[in-house]
Design a protein around this motif. Structure first.
Motif, PDB file in Angstrom:
ATOM      1  N   ILE A  18       0.881  -1.166   0.000  1.00  0.00           N
ATOM      2  CA  ILE A  18       0.000   0.000   0.000  1.00  0.00           C
ATOM      3  C   ILE A  18       0.917   1.214   0.000  1.00  0.00           C
ATOM      4  CG2 ILE A  18      -1.803   1.259   1.214  1.00  0.00           C
ATOM      5  CD1 ILE A  18      -2.651  -1.354   2.510  1.00  0.00           C
ATOM      6  N   SER A  19       0.974   1.884  -1.114  1.00  0.00           N
ATOM      7  CA  SER A  19       1.852   3.040  -1.282  1.00  0.00           C
ATOM      8  C   SER A  19       1.072   4.314  -0.946  1.00  0.00           C
ATOM      9  CB  SER A  19       2.372   3.103  -2.723  1.00  0.00           C
ATOM     10  OG  SER A  19       3.174   4.240  -2.912  1.00  0.00           O
ATOM     11  N   ARG A  64       1.066   8.558  -0.293  1.00  0.00           N
ATOM     12  CA  ARG A  64       1.734   9.795  -0.694  1.00  0.00           C
ATOM     13  C   ARG A  64       1.170  10.959   0.099  1.00  0.00           C
ATOM     14  NH1 ARG A  64      -0.085   7.173  -4.839  1.00  0.00           N
ATOM     15  NH2 ARG A  64      -1.755   8.676  -5.244  1.00  0.00           N
ATOM     16  N   GLU A 123      -8.210  -2.121  -0.828  1.00  0.00           N
ATOM     17  CA  GLU A 123      -8.720  -0.816  -1.278  1.00  0.00           C
ATOM     18  C   GLU A 123      -9.946  -0.404  -0.461  1.00  0.00           C
ATOM     19  OE1 GLU A 123      -9.308  -1.548  -5.393  1.00  0.00           O
ATOM     20  OE2 GLU A 123      -7.191  -1.201  -5.924  1.00  0.00           O
ATOM     21  N   SER A 179     -10.393   2.924   2.042  1.00  0.00           N
ATOM     22  CA  SER A 179     -11.548   3.830   2.045  1.00  0.00           C
ATOM     23  C   SER A 179     -12.146   3.962   3.447  1.00  0.00           C
ATOM     24  CB  SER A 179     -12.616   3.327   1.068  1.00  0.00           C
ATOM     25  OG  SER A 179     -12.107   3.258  -0.244  1.00  0.00           O
ATOM     26  N   GLU A 193      -2.863  10.271  -0.120  1.00  0.00           N
ATOM     27  CA  GLU A 193      -3.426   9.375  -1.119  1.00  0.00           C
ATOM     28  C   GLU A 193      -2.758   8.013  -1.012  1.00  0.00           C
ATOM     29  OE1 GLU A 193      -2.821  11.262  -4.847  1.00  0.00           O
ATOM     30  OE2 GLU A 193      -4.315  12.848  -4.492  1.00  0.00           O
ATOM     31  N   ALA A 194      -3.481   6.978  -1.413  1.00  0.00           N
ATOM     32  CA  ALA A 194      -2.947   5.616  -1.291  1.00  0.00           C
ATOM     33  C   ALA A 194      -3.317   4.784  -2.502  1.00  0.00           C
ATOM     34  CB  ALA A 194      -3.472   4.954  -0.016  1.00  0.00           C
ATOM     35  N   ASP A 195      -2.423   3.895  -2.886  1.00  0.00           N
ATOM     36  CA  ASP A 195      -2.649   2.942  -3.978  1.00  0.00           C
ATOM     37  C   ASP A 195      -2.170   1.571  -3.534  1.00  0.00           C
ATOM     38  OD1 ASP A 195      -3.651   4.674  -6.090  1.00  0.00           O
ATOM     39  OD2 ASP A 195      -1.651   5.557  -6.090  1.00  0.00           O
ATOM     40  N   VAL A 196      -2.860   0.537  -4.002  1.00  0.00           N
ATOM     41  CA  VAL A 196      -2.427  -0.844  -3.765  1.00  0.00           C
ATOM     42  C   VAL A 196      -1.638  -1.289  -4.988  1.00  0.00           C
ATOM     43  CG1 VAL A 196      -3.170  -3.202  -3.328  1.00  0.00           C
ATOM     44  CG2 VAL A 196      -4.458  -1.292  -2.357  1.00  0.00           C
ATOM     45  N   THR A 197      -0.409  -1.731  -4.779  1.00  0.00           N
ATOM     46  CA  THR A 197       0.452  -2.050  -5.912  1.00  0.00           C
ATOM     47  C   THR A 197       1.422  -3.171  -5.534  1.00  0.00           C
ATOM     48  OG1 THR A 197       1.951  -1.096  -7.564  1.00  0.00           O
ATOM     49  CG2 THR A 197       2.159  -0.276  -5.308  1.00  0.00           C
TER      50      THR A 197
END
Length: 363
Positions: A64-65, A67, A175, A179, A188-192
């Motif tokens: 989970i990145s 920013r 994800e 939320s 902000e976050a992204d799953v990668t």
């Protein structure tokens, strides 16, 4: 072929029923590429993977990145508490074995500086206290979880999920946890991660195959219609080419195998091989019809003269694919057996369905 000319209507109905049943099963196709299943259960790869999952932590890493909008964003206690909530939700997921992040280091260090008081294993209340703990931590321990100015952070999620469907299911739940974690404004976050990228790319390739086959079928239809100078003959020629494709995708929907990276090309292979035999048959059929031979007799002559060559090439292809089916690599076995079966369907449609169509349409 004699049966195809005598019982053309009955055969067409039978093929129509079979195609309708297979078409109805297509929406049930499961898209899943499981790289681990490529290896036999007794292989070292499978056994070591399962040992790591059982004795240590999940072998598959997902990230989970996060920013921030400014340097030091991840020295804010509220931001760290939001990350803590996300980790707590992730740890509760059945397929997740462990999560790690900057939060774990901060919590442990806060306990250490508080004389090992278990109740102090928490995130400090002030930004200054968090910053002091982070700057005291060994830099090598934090490299995996945050950058130098603490404007970016990373949560490592370890899972034993294998297969693109399982990995993407974990990603979807993560994800949802992001939320529900209610990240503060500016974060902000992204799953990668490599597992996510491989799963999405493999499933994307597999999912695009029906569209690819449709475009290829359209191009083949145009070429056949132009070559024979007849839209009607071009339309008739496409039926025995598309039936094997529908049947192979229907078989996948009925559980023969998931639609994966290795099995997805079979439809295109079937279409390419079937059209070769169809054109061979139609060229001979057109020659007989121009000599004034009736459709029934022309179809029988083509079956005797061109059908033998079509049958020989089809059996050779089936034998070649069945050899591939003897592989110890599971995905090659699956591809070889399904391709051989598809070649058999192509042979059936070219020597039975195509003559029946030509007779019934009086082409």
């Amino acid at each position: 072929c004699g049966l195809a000319t005598r019982r053309a209507a009955t055969l067409l109905v039978a093929f129509a029923v079979a195609v309708a049943a297979c078409a109805a099963a297509i929406p049930r196709i499961v898209i899943d590429t499981d790289y681990l299943s490529f290896f036999h259960e007794s292989s070292d790869v499978r056994r070591e993977f399962e040992a790591v999952n059982r004795l240590l932590a999940g072998e598959v890493p997902i990230y989970i990145s996060l920013r921030g909008d400014a340097p030091g964003a991840f020295r804010d206690p509220e931001v760290l508490r939001a990350m803590e909530r996300i980790q707590r939700d992730a740890d509760a997921m059945p397929s997740v074995s462990r999560t790690l992040s900057l939060v774990d280091t901060v919590r442990v260090m806060n306990r250490v500086v508080s004389r090992d008081d278990p109740e102090e294993e928490r995130i400090p209340d002030t930004r200054g206290a968090v910053a002091e703990l982070i700057f005291m931590a060994p830099k090598g321990d934090l490299d995996r979880y945050t950058n130098v100015n603490h404007s970016r952070a990373n949560v490592l999620v370890r899972t034993g999920a294998v297969g693109s469907a399982a990995v993407q299911s974990v990603a979807a739940r993560l994800e949802a946890a992001i939320s529900e974690g209610a990240l503060p404004g500016g974060i902000e976050a992204d799953v990668t991660g490599n597992a996510i990228l491989l799963s999405r790319s493999a499933d994307g390739i597999a999912r695009s195959q029906p569209q690819t086959v449709c475009l290829a079928a359209l191009a083949i239809f145009v070429l056949v219609a132009v070559s024979f100078r007849s839209l009607r003959l071009g339309s008739v020629a496409m039926v025995p080419n598309l039936v094997p494709v529908v049947i192979v995708f229907g078989a996948l929907g009925l559980g023969a195998a998931p639609l994966s990276l290795p099995t997805s090309p079979i439809g295109s292979v079937a279409l390419g091989i079937a059209v070769d035999d169809t054109v061979h048959f139609l060229v001979r059929y057109g020659r007989e019809r121009r000599l004034g031979v009736a459709p029934e007799e022309a179809a029988l002559l083509c079956a005797r003269r061109a059908g033998r060559a079509i049958a020989i090439t089809s059996f050779m292809l089936m034998a070649g694919f069945l050899v591939v089916g003897l592989s110890s690599f599971a995905t090659l076995r699956e591809f070889g057996v399904l391709s051989a079966a598809t070649m058999g369907v192509c042979l059936l449609t070219d020597l039975v369905l195509l003559p029946a169509l030509l007779v019934r349409t009086r082409s």
